[in-house]
Design an enzyme around this catalytic site. Structure first.
Site, PDB file in Angstrom:
ATOM      1  N   SER A 122       9.914   5.385   0.594  1.00 65.37           N
ATOM      2  CA  SER A 122       8.574   4.805   0.529  1.00 65.37           C
ATOM      3  C   SER A 122       7.670   5.473   1.572  1.00 65.37           C
ATOM      4  O   SER A 122       7.516   6.689   1.577  1.00 65.37           O
ATOM      5  CB  SER A 122       8.655   3.281   0.695  1.00 65.37           C
ATOM      6  OG  SER A 122       7.462   2.657   0.322  1.00 65.37           O
ATOM      7  N   ASP A 180       9.584   0.499 -10.874  1.00 68.37           N
ATOM      8  CA  ASP A 180       8.666   0.289  -9.760  1.00 68.37           C
ATOM      9  C   ASP A 180       7.286   0.075 -10.396  1.00 68.37           C
ATOM     10  O   ASP A 180       7.092   0.300 -11.591  1.00 68.37           O
ATOM     11  CB  ASP A 180       8.665   1.522  -8.849  1.00 68.37           C
ATOM     12  CG  ASP A 180       8.028   1.262  -7.487  1.00 68.37           C
ATOM     13  OD1 ASP A 180       7.509   0.141  -7.275  1.00 68.37           O
ATOM     14  OD2 ASP A 180       8.060   2.164  -6.641  1.00 68.37           O
ATOM     15  N   HIS A 212      11.392  -0.783  -6.720  1.00 70.98           N
ATOM     16  CA  HIS A 212      11.079  -0.123  -5.442  1.00 70.98           C
ATOM     17  C   HIS A 212      12.245  -0.368  -4.487  1.00 70.98           C
ATOM     18  O   HIS A 212      12.191  -1.232  -3.608  1.00 70.98           O
ATOM     19  CB  HIS A 212       9.766  -0.690  -4.875  1.00 70.98           C
ATOM     20  CG  HIS A 212       9.150   0.173  -3.814  1.00 70.98           C
ATOM     21  ND1 HIS A 212       8.572   1.400  -4.089  1.00 70.98           N
ATOM     22  CD2 HIS A 212       9.036   0.009  -2.476  1.00 70.98           C
ATOM     23  CE1 HIS A 212       8.112   1.926  -2.984  1.00 70.98           C
ATOM     24  NE2 HIS A 212       8.390   1.108  -1.986  1.00 70.98           N
TER      25      HIS A 212
END
Length: 236
Positions: A122, A180, A212
């Site tokens: 991320s 996601d 995610h």
């Protein structure tokens, strides 16, 4: 630029002779130890190696604008979570300076930069891309999991300038889950496309059904890619 702050570290030592290193950056609000626990929970076999030290730094807590200024362990600030807004370069560049000390510690331990891989999950992946594309393109490779760069990121320009100058660039490994947020997945894929267009060798994997998060298949692919970039040496 502000002086670099010492980061808290969690490191997994190799079981044999240390001849390469991986620096793995966590996502926003996490810690190095938290990421290590997550990797250990999903990765079978574990992301551990006979010759590679895996380092999990923790970002210092700082006010984070998307959380209305509340403190969070984030690598840099964002004006908002959007691919279309301007990057917060002051905080990004300050952290690039801080993370340079982590790289230098490995070099001081006898690990050449071409035996170092840097990546993250991320926000950690975005941080790794800035660090590598703009300041440390001489490392072995960079990986970004569930990550994206802003549409007009200065990292794209840095890669293009290096490519046009005929200078080598590291290989990029990217993964993003299709479950996601669809916008985030597209942003991640667009990042890969734009870096490839700028001259970088990129590989992008879409993982069906993955949100995610990290997953075992993703960790297996990452482990194989790392070993290709950082194979054992004859003395390992």
């Amino acid at each position: 630029m502000a002086a670099a702050r010492k980061l808290q570290m969690y490191a997994l030592s190799p079981t044999g002779k240390h001849s390469a290193s991986v620096i793995f950056l966590h996502g926003s609000g996490d810690t190095g130890q938290g990421l290590r626990a997550w990797v250990q929970d999903v990765a079978v076999p574990d992301l551990a190696f006979n010759h590679i030290r895996v380092i999990y730094p923790t970002a210092p807590a700082r006010p984070y604008t998307p959380m209305r200024g509340s403190l969070s362990t984030v690598w840099f600030d964002r004006y908002k979570i959007s691919r279309d807004c301007q990057e917060h370069l002051e905080s990004i560049d300050t952290m690039c300076t801080t993370l340079r000390s982590v790289i230098q510690d490995e070099v001081n331990a006898g690990i050449p930069k071409h035996r170092i891989v840097i990546g993250g999950f991320s926000m950690g992946g975005a941080m790794a891309l800035h660090l590598v594309c703009r300041y440390h393109p001489d490392i072995a490779g960079v990986f970004a999991l569930s990550s994206f760069l802003n549409k007009d990121s200065v990292a794209f320009q840095a890669v293009e300038e290096r490519f046009r100058a005929g200078l080598p660039l590291p290989e990029l490994f990217q993964c993003h889950g299709t479950s996601d947020d669809l916008v985030l997945h597209q942003w991640g894929e667009d990042t890969s496309v734009l870096l490839k267009k700028a001259g970088m060798n990129t590989t992008f994997h879409s993982l069906p059904g993955l949100h995610h998060q990290l997953s075992q298949p993703e960790m297996e692919m990452l482990r194989s890619w790392i070993l290709k970039r950082l194979p054992p040496t004859t003395s390992s």
